[in-house]
Structures are given as structure tokens and as C-alpha cells.
Scaffold this motif. Sequence first.
Motif, mmCIF file in Angstrom:
data_model
loop_
_atom_site.group_PDB
_atom_site.id
_atom_site.type_symbol
_atom_site.label_atom_id
_atom_site.label_comp_id
_atom_site.label_asym_id
_atom_site.label_seq_id
_atom_site.Cartn_x
_atom_site.Cartn_y
_atom_site.Cartn_z
ATOM 1 N N PRO A 1 37.799 39.466 46.872
ATOM 2 C CA PRO A 1 38.296 39.701 48.226
ATOM 3 C C PRO A 1 38.413 38.526 48.996
ATOM 4 O O PRO A 1 36.900 37.655 49.146
ATOM 5 C CB PRO A 1 37.368 40.753 49.241
ATOM 6 C CG PRO A 1 36.240 41.077 48.551
ATOM 7 C CD PRO A 1 36.468 40.137 47.187
ATOM 8 N N HIS B 1 28.426 41.442 43.431
ATOM 9 C CA HIS B 1 28.108 40.184 42.396
ATOM 10 C C HIS B 1 26.422 40.458 41.947
ATOM 11 O O HIS B 1 25.905 39.777 41.081
ATOM 12 C CB HIS B 1 28.259 38.800 43.119
ATOM 13 C CG HIS B 1 29.090 37.768 42.886
ATOM 14 N ND1 HIS B 1 30.334 37.474 42.378
ATOM 15 C CD2 HIS B 1 30.660 38.174 44.298
ATOM 16 C CE1 HIS B 1 31.734 37.556 42.420
ATOM 17 N NE2 HIS B 1 31.489 38.029 43.560
ATOM 18 N N PHE C 1 41.068 36.120 44.789
ATOM 19 C CA PHE C 1 40.867 36.527 44.096
ATOM 20 C C PHE C 1 40.959 37.820 42.785
ATOM 21 O O PHE C 1 40.042 37.659 43.041
ATOM 22 C CB PHE C 1 39.894 35.076 43.174
ATOM 23 C CG PHE C 1 40.373 34.851 41.330
ATOM 24 C CD1 PHE C 1 41.552 33.823 41.073
ATOM 25 C CD2 PHE C 1 39.406 35.371 40.565
ATOM 26 C CE1 PHE C 1 41.837 33.749 39.513
ATOM 27 C CE2 PHE C 1 39.675 34.687 38.874
ATOM 28 C CZ PHE C 1 40.861 34.341 38.720
ATOM 29 N N ASN C 2 42.118 38.023 42.516
ATOM 30 C CA ASN C 2 42.125 39.268 41.883
ATOM 31 C C ASN C 2 41.196 40.122 42.956
ATOM 32 O O ASN C 2 41.688 40.473 44.143
ATOM 33 C CB ASN C 2 41.495 39.345 40.425
ATOM 34 C CG ASN C 2 42.879 38.454 39.544
ATOM 35 O OD1 ASN C 2 44.132 38.565 40.265
ATOM 36 N ND2 ASN C 2 42.323 37.903 38.783
ATOM 37 N N LYS D 1 36.733 35.444 50.463
ATOM 38 C CA LYS D 1 35.867 35.210 51.754
ATOM 39 C C LYS D 1 34.229 36.732 51.631
ATOM 40 O O LYS D 1 33.914 36.501 52.047
ATOM 41 C CB LYS D 1 36.054 35.192 53.633
ATOM 42 C CG LYS D 1 36.598 34.261 53.604
ATOM 43 C CD LYS D 1 36.013 33.540 55.423
ATOM 44 C CE LYS D 1 37.168 32.337 55.680
ATOM 45 N NZ LYS D 1 36.746 31.898 57.103
ATOM 46 N N VAL E 1 29.610 44.166 40.231
ATOM 47 C CA VAL E 1 30.815 45.218 40.169
ATOM 48 C C VAL E 1 32.256 45.293 40.286
ATOM 49 O O VAL E 1 32.702 43.840 40.247
ATOM 50 C CB VAL E 1 30.574 46.352 42.314
ATOM 51 C CG1 VAL E 1 31.794 46.775 42.491
ATOM 52 C CG2 VAL E 1 29.262 46.143 41.848
ATOM 53 N N MET E 2 32.805 45.612 39.662
ATOM 54 C CA MET E 2 34.513 45.833 39.142
ATOM 55 C C MET E 2 34.211 44.251 38.010
ATOM 56 O O MET E 2 36.179 43.595 38.281
ATOM 57 C CB MET E 2 35.141 45.692 41.186
ATOM 58 C CG MET E 2 35.780 46.708 41.486
ATOM 59 S SD MET E 2 36.446 46.364 42.072
ATOM 60 C CE MET E 2 35.793 45.103 43.549
HETATM 61 C C1 HEC Z 1 34.265 43.826 46.858
HETATM 62 C C2 HEC Z 1 33.472 43.255 45.294
HETATM 63 C C3 HEC Z 1 33.179 41.546 45.892
HETATM 64 C C4 HEC Z 1 32.276 40.656 46.626
HETATM 65 C C5 HEC Z 1 32.149 41.367 48.795
HETATM 66 C C6 HEC Z 1 32.313 39.150 46.889
HETATM 67 N N1 HEC Z 1 33.286 39.071 45.969
HETATM 68 FE FE1 HEC Z 1 32.979 37.980 44.608
HETATM 69 N N2 HEC Z 1 34.187 38.226 42.854
HETATM 70 C C7 HEC Z 1 34.174 39.718 43.012
HETATM 71 C C8 HEC Z 1 34.928 40.199 41.741
HETATM 72 C C9 HEC Z 1 35.485 41.272 41.026
HETATM 73 C C10 HEC Z 1 35.332 38.546 40.645
HETATM 74 C C11 HEC Z 1 36.436 38.943 40.081
HETATM 75 C C12 HEC Z 1 37.415 38.368 40.303
HETATM 76 C C13 HEC Z 1 38.103 38.134 38.246
HETATM 77 O O1 HEC Z 1 37.679 37.447 38.058
HETATM 78 O O2 HEC Z 1 39.524 39.177 38.351
HETATM 79 C C14 HEC Z 1 34.855 38.044 41.947
HETATM 80 C C15 HEC Z 1 35.270 36.529 41.607
HETATM 81 C C16 HEC Z 1 33.938 35.431 42.695
HETATM 82 C C17 HEC Z 1 34.051 34.023 42.299
HETATM 83 C C18 HEC Z 1 34.674 33.566 40.794
HETATM 84 C C19 HEC Z 1 36.238 33.191 40.862
HETATM 85 C C20 HEC Z 1 36.702 32.350 39.798
HETATM 86 O O3 HEC Z 1 38.092 31.631 40.271
HETATM 87 O O4 HEC Z 1 36.226 32.202 38.945
HETATM 88 C C21 HEC Z 1 33.463 33.692 43.202
HETATM 89 C C22 HEC Z 1 32.899 32.039 43.514
HETATM 90 C C23 HEC Z 1 33.677 34.691 43.926
HETATM 91 N N3 HEC Z 1 33.505 35.576 43.888
HETATM 92 C C24 HEC Z 1 32.231 34.512 44.915
HETATM 93 C C25 HEC Z 1 32.324 35.348 45.910
HETATM 94 C C26 HEC Z 1 31.265 35.038 47.007
HETATM 95 C C27 HEC Z 1 30.679 33.825 47.776
HETATM 96 C C28 HEC Z 1 30.924 36.218 47.746
HETATM 97 C C29 HEC Z 1 30.938 37.087 49.299
HETATM 98 C C30 HEC Z 1 31.050 36.244 50.430
HETATM 99 C C31 HEC Z 1 31.807 37.025 46.751
HETATM 100 N N4 HEC Z 1 32.345 36.901 45.843
HETATM 101 C C32 HEC Z 1 31.933 37.936 47.622
HETATM 102 C C33 HEC Z 1 34.049 40.872 43.945
HETATM 103 C C34 HEC Z 1 33.479 40.666 45.020
#
Ligand code: HEC
Length: 136
Positions: free
Chosen positions: A111, A72, A107-108, A113, A76-77
Motif C-alpha cells: 500500500p 514485512h 506497488f501491487n 506509504k 505477509v502477502m
Molecule cells: C499491508 C501490508 C504491507 C505494509 C503495511 C507494508 N508493506 Fe511494503 N510490501 C508489501 C507487499 C505485499 C510487497 C510486495 C509487493 C510485490 O512485490 O508485489 C511490499 C513491497 C515493498 C517494497 C519493495 C518494492 C519493490 O519495488 O520491490 C518496499 C521497499 C516496501 N514494501 C516498503 C515498505 C515500507 C517502507 C513500509 C512501511 C512504511 C511497508 N512497505 C509497509 C506489503 C506491505
Amino acid sequence: MSHMKKLFGILFVAGLVAGSAVAQNDEVQTRIEPVGSTCMQGEECAAAPAPAVAAGPKSGKDVYTGFCTTCHGAGVMGAPKFGTAADWAPRTSKGKDTLYTHAISGFNAMPPKGMCAACSDDEIKAAVDYMVDGSK
Ligand code: HEC
């Protein structure tokens, strides 16, 4: 028999010491909190990371910095970027509960947590709050 008595005596004293150590644990923990500052310069412990056994739950900021920033931070991705309101607006419009669920269960490409398997659900929620609040 006196041998046994002595042994019990030692165990009893050990128990007392252990008991009081537990009672003082909180106090000791706050005193040793800044781990780095108790290390002498040049000592190896100065470079050691903070102990994984933290006192109490991790803050949203800690979880974000430790795990979520990997993706975030730079987006990334397609991850919504921290601090970018335009990335987060369509997310927050889904409602906080959906964001919590997606952060906890995945979600997609997001990953479950955020790869912090040891994080509690509440710690993940705090990290979501931290990102959302920091991206307005
Ligand atoms: C390996 C990469 C990665 C890590 C590490 C990661 N995320 Fe994400 N996150 C993503 C991606 C890619 C998306 C977008 C997914 C999509 O919209 O298809 C996302 C989306 C989200 C969303 C939005 C979901 C939605 O419904 O739109 C939230 C909230 C979120 N992440 C929280 C977190 C939190 C909290 C952490 C740490 C504990 C975290 N992410 C760590 C890759 C990551």
C-alpha cells in the motif's frame, strides 16, 4: 478605561509567558522525552503511547516498527521479509530510487506509504533504508 488598561496588561504578560514557553519548548521536550519514566507507577499515563506529535521526523526504525512490520515482519502477502537477504536481493537490484517510489506510491499489494498516511516521503525512505540495511 483603567479596566481596559488592566486587560491589556494581562494580555501582555500572557504573551510574554507564551513567548518564553515557545523558546523553552525544545529544552522542555528533551527533558520530558522518556514519557514513561516521568509517570508514577500505577498511573494511567504509564501505559499511554508516546505522543503522536514527535519532536522532529520519525526514524526509519520507528516507522518500520509502527507500520511496515505488520507485513514485512512475517512476509505477509509476499512482502519481502525483514532480515531475509534472499527476499531483498531482487528488490535492491532494482535500485533504491525504485524502492523509494514503490514504498511511497504503492506497488501491487504494497500500500502507498505502507499505510502510514502521516509519514513524510523522507520518513518512508528512512524506513526503506532501515529494512534494506537490516536485510543484507
Ligand atoms: C499491508 C501490508 C504491507 C505494509 C503495511 C507494508 N508493506 Fe511494503 N510490501 C508489501 C507487499 C505485499 C510487497 C510486495 C509487493 C510485490 O512485490 O508485489 C511490499 C513491497 C515493498 C517494497 C519493495 C518494492 C519493490 O519495488 O520491490 C518496499 C521497499 C516496501 N514494501 C516498503 C515498505 C515500507 C517502507 C513500509 C512501511 C512504511 C511497508 N512497505 C509497509 C506489503 C506491505
